[in-house]
Design an enzyme around this catalytic site. Structure first.
Site, PDB file in Angstrom:
ATOM      1  N   CYS A  62       0.836  -1.214   0.000  1.00 30.97           N
ATOM      2  CA  CYS A  62       0.000   0.000   0.000  1.00 30.97           C
ATOM      3  C   CYS A  62       0.861   1.250   0.000  1.00 30.97           C
ATOM      4  O   CYS A  62       0.543   2.248  -0.660  1.00 30.97           O
ATOM      5  CB  CYS A  62      -0.924   0.016   1.216  1.00 30.97           C
ATOM      6  SG  CYS A  62      -1.984  -1.430   1.319  1.00 30.97           S
TER       7      CYS A  62
ATOM      8  N   ARG B 299      -7.820  -4.493  -3.109  1.00 29.36           N
ATOM      9  CA  ARG B 299      -7.356  -3.328  -3.893  1.00 29.36           C
ATOM     10  C   ARG B 299      -8.327  -3.121  -5.052  1.00 29.36           C
ATOM     11  O   ARG B 299      -8.177  -3.723  -6.110  1.00 29.36           O
ATOM     12  CB  ARG B 299      -5.940  -3.561  -4.412  1.00 29.36           C
ATOM     13  CG  ARG B 299      -4.941  -3.787  -3.323  1.00 29.36           C
ATOM     14  CD  ARG B 299      -3.527  -4.014  -3.834  1.00 29.36           C
ATOM     15  NE  ARG B 299      -2.753  -4.639  -2.780  1.00 29.36           N
ATOM     16  CZ  ARG B 299      -2.220  -3.990  -1.748  1.00 29.36           C
ATOM     17  NH1 ARG B 299      -2.358  -2.695  -1.646  1.00 29.36           N
ATOM     18  NH2 ARG B 299      -1.543  -4.643  -0.819  1.00 29.36           N
TER      19      ARG B 299
END
Ligand code: BEZ
Length: 236
Positions: free
Chosen positions: A51, A134
């Site tokens: 991330c 995601r």
């Protein structure tokens, strides 16, 4: 479908509405973004490596997306103070692949109740029940979902592809065409399939539009210069 599970939004749906707290203040989505494209994307958790690499990349590319009239909005099920601490750590401490001193200026939504994540189908229990996958939602200036990409927790996104898909959709809208595999600005685009055999025959014989090339009756392309695409979609 069980009672708690919301139907996942799909391409062509209106983007589900929500109000949220973000690192840039409150937002009213998608109304606040009317007239702009917006990429709403989720990440599994703050203070995690994949991330972090994604946020540094997105923040570095923010101005490039802005030139294409596209704003960025991130989301995870972490709280606001975690977001703020993580983004500060990124700016102050992380140097990665030539990116350093990276300030994330786009809003990052806090979603500790998972209300927004559930609305957008970002919680996919087969992958994780307590984190968003995601997800990448491309939402057009009218608030319609135009494309969705999902990646698992382990796989960082390809930002060239996210940008390419955005420009391809904008080009399709502006010129009433479609774009073939791996299309990039400057490549030939696909013209709508001919509505009648006569038109197709003309195309095959090269009688209709000198620049149209047909590979068969259902597959015709024409060039659009890269400069034309960039001038139209990027105003450059
Ligand atoms: C990461 O961003 O590195 C990550 C987050 C959640 C699960 C696995 C990896």
């Amino acid at each position: 479908m069980s009672e708690n599970v919301t139907a996942m939004p799909r391409i062509g749906d209106k983007a589900p509405e929500f109000k949220a707290v973000t690192t840039q203040g409150p937002i009213n989505f998608p109304q606040d973004y009317s007239g702009s494209w917006v990429i709403l994307f989720s990440h599994p958790a703050d203070f995690t490596p994949v991330c972090t690499s994604e946020f540094m990349t997105f923040a570095t590319l923010e101005s490039k997306f802005a030139e294409a009239n596209c704003k960025l909005v991130g989301l995870s099920v972490d709280g606001l103070y975690s977001h703020i601490a993580w983004l500060r750590t990124i700016k102050e401490k992380i140097e990665y692949k030539g990116m350093k001193d990276v300030e994330v200026k786009f809003p990052l939504i806090e979603d500790i109740t998972m209300e927004v994540a559930n609305k957008y189908g970002m919680i996919q229990p087969g992958e994780a029940t307590t984190k968003a996958v995601r997800a990448v939602f491309f939402i057009d200036p009218k608030g319609i979902i135009r494309a969705i990409i999902y990646y698992p927790l382990s796989t960082g996104r390809n930002f060239d592809e996210i940008y390419r898909a955005l420009i391809a959709m904008q080009t399709a809208d502006a010129f009433s065409v479609a774009t073939p595999a791996d299309w990039q600005p400057g490549d030939d685009v696909i013209v709508p399939t001919a509505g009648s055999c006569g038109v197709a025959k003309n195309r095959m014989e090269g009688k209709e539009g000198a620049d149209i090339k047909c590979y068969d009756w259902f597959f015709c392309t024409k060039p659009i210069a890269k400069e034309t695409v960039l001038k139209t979609v990027l105003n450059k």
